[in-house]
Design an enzyme around this catalytic site. Sequence first.
Site, PDB file in Angstrom:
ATOM      1  CD1 TRP A 321      -2.990   1.445   0.889  1.00  0.00           C
ATOM      2  CD2 TRP A 321      -1.401   2.465   2.069  1.00  0.00           C
ATOM      3  NE1 TRP A 321      -3.439   2.702   1.207  1.00  0.00           N
ATOM      4  CE2 TRP A 321      -2.482   3.350   1.925  1.00  0.00           C
ATOM      5  CE3 TRP A 321      -0.278   2.887   2.782  1.00  0.00           C
ATOM      6  CZ2 TRP A 321      -2.491   4.639   2.476  1.00  0.00           C
ATOM      7  CZ3 TRP A 321      -0.280   4.167   3.316  1.00  0.00           C
ATOM      8  CH2 TRP A 321      -1.379   5.020   3.165  1.00  0.00           C
ATOM      9  CG  HIS A 322       3.284   2.343   3.351  1.00  0.00           C
ATOM     10  ND1 HIS A 322       2.605   1.347   4.004  1.00  0.00           N
ATOM     11  CD2 HIS A 322       3.247   3.426   4.167  1.00  0.00           C
ATOM     12  CE1 HIS A 322       2.181   1.811   5.164  1.00  0.00           C
ATOM     13  NE2 HIS A 322       2.552   3.076   5.294  1.00  0.00           N
ATOM     14  N   GLY A 323       3.946   1.687  -1.163  1.00  0.00           N
ATOM     15  CA  GLY A 323       4.643   2.015  -2.399  1.00  0.00           C
ATOM     16  C   GLY A 323       4.879   0.791  -3.263  1.00  0.00           C
TER      17      GLY A 323
END
Lengths: 483, 309
Positions: A321-323
């Site tokens: 989700w973060h990257g």
Amino acid sequence: MLFNSLHFVLFFLIVTPIYFWLPHIHRWKWLLAASCYFYMIFLPIYILILGFTIVIDYYAGIYIEKSVGSQRKQYLIISLIANIGVLAIFKYYNFLNENLQLFLNTVGIDIKTPILTILLPVGLSFHTFQAMSYTIEVYRGNQKAEKNFGIYALYVMFYPQLVAGPIERPQNILHQFYKKQTFEYQRVADGLKQMTWGFFKKIVVADRVGIFVNAVYDSPFQYQGFPLIVATILFSIQIYCDFSGYSDIAIGAAKVMGFDLMKNFDRPYFSASISEFWKRWHISLSTWFRDYLYISLGGNRVVKWRWYYNLFITFLLSGLWHGADWTYVTWGALNGVYLILEAFTLSFRQKFFEFVKLKNTIFLRVFSIAVTYSLICIAWIFFRAHDFPSAVYILQNIPVNLKESSKTLLSANFGLDLYGYVLAILSIFILFSVEFIQGKYSIYIWVKNRPKAIRYGLYSLLILTILFIGSFDSNQQFIYFQF
Amino acid sequence: LIEYKTFFKNASIIGLIIVLIVLAVPKIFSPIISDKNVYAASTIDKENRLAKLESPKIVIVGGSGSAFSINSKMIEDSLKMPVVNMAVSYGLGLTYMLEESKNGIKKGDKILLFTEYYLPVEGSKKLLTLINDLNPIASEYFKFSVSDWIKFRVFDFQRVGSSLFYKTKNTEINDPITLRSSFNEYGDMTAHLNKPNRRPLKDVEKLHKTLYTKELAELNDFVKFCKKVGVNVYYGFPAFPATEYDENKKAIKYFEWKLKKNFKGKILNTPEANLYPENDFYDTIYHLNTEGREKRTQYLIKLLKPIIK
């Protein structure tokens, strides 16, 4: 628009009084218009992407509510596909493409697929997740479908939390747009105080220590030992102050206008275990994954191996989700492994600490906090490093050449002069002192009960401190904007 | 409404107190914060030389890379044309550098633009505040918005802190490369000459492709102005470590391509012609040491000879 810009100060000073001045029935329109402006400052065209998912989710909500049986699920799936599809195209396409090509090349197939050269819409993961939580909650029957399109659009686009959260749930925020907010002196003052503390975290702490962190992490191969250790510790402070500072400003700005957003951080570095850390760090995302993924997978009400699997998958996806990079995936996976090991060794550790008579002692608490913090810092290396080889290099070289590298720490130029180091240390000391005291007593209440002159003096002092030692020239964006 | 009025009154009182303190403190401490020997003040000396020199002359414009890496006297002696090195720091921003040079150029002059690969149009507000204080005409060289004015006042306020800190500790920021007196009469930085290299090398980071739209527009406006005056503008790529080239090749070639496509002046060379061994650099990827500076100057003389003739 960045919260730490004069542009935002001006925006806030115009939007808020007009909001209170307008009759209640028109206020949501004003907030929606202001939110559109706020978002379009980044890149105007991307409001169309936001508009696309808003339209899909708005109708999906209504049809889910109207339908019965399997049709409800179909509408939910349409909404999820639209949201995840946007994420997949803008955030994950190149990552998947790159890795697929690498795989095909390895097995001897040479196919060139096009690479998308587009900018990631700011805060995409945040508002997509907020939008998904709406249709899921309508599907689960916990939330009535919103009939007013404008109010629904405002739910997704409410400017304080549009680009970096907190990721709200519809049950918490939607009804607040209908409530008639009045100007309450105390609430407005509390909101402004929270915003000011957020500015302190971002401008005074995060942006200054970020100078050192960038100097080392932008060219890690030049360093060994202490510079890598200090940069990693400072990054843990930078990301906390950057993100929790943003949350404080967002929650404070909403509070000024009468809205209560959910708490996003609760002094996470005072956690004595990884599981406690994740209850206190980015709470709105952790609870999102808990409510919509972890529990859906069965949570901990399954056989042990399956529970560990659920934990691991949840954190792996949280990393993704973060990257769209293996560094983020590794960061998520590492946290998943920590949690599995924590659960796996729990009874053994409890028995051991009981045996050595350390259970429930302050020593054990402090030791646990130190161990938790160290593990979190190791995971942050993957989060911050530019790529996987850099992260591995940093991990391998942290214990190398410690004596010599301590001299580099003093002689090399990391972008801070002596005064800069003093300010960084001072501001970190102030931050953690306040947080430590906050754990025992509420500073807000203490200040509230002081005489007016002292209160005003303290507020002025905090603002003057930000102006006097804030890092205004570094032009640093909020780290979480990229997600 | 009563709560609104009370709040407005109290907030105004706090706001007013803060504004007064921010404005008054730098005035009270002005003898402490005005340091005439910081490197930013060298712009005064450079501007004086620019105004004093007869035309035709060579005017070098760029960031600190050009200040550290060129021997202007050697160029002047070899090409028999006076030289002034206006370069101080990329932190001044393109607008400042170009506007400052406009002020002293006359027909027949040659402008050599040697910017770093990172060339911001707007400079660092902190540095510009400092220059604005030291150099009476500096404010003519950059766009001055209301928000800049506010930032300047805040930076003045902050300078009181750092100046008091260093005074109390009885130490100057004594790195010679940060002093006005470290530039010679031509405008070259000389404090680093014959000093051991500083390692690790700074500013080693991957260059990123940017559109360069604002930068090229600024450069082309400048070329247009110079053409009107009868001044030729030449662009030269900066000195860069060969060891860092491969890592940054994509971004550098992209910049070269953009420049070739859009720049209205003349391009003197290629990025590859400006690669030097890592050992020729003093402290950053743009600052050459004594040996590197010597090599680069000789190379530039060769490159400039046909133009000057």
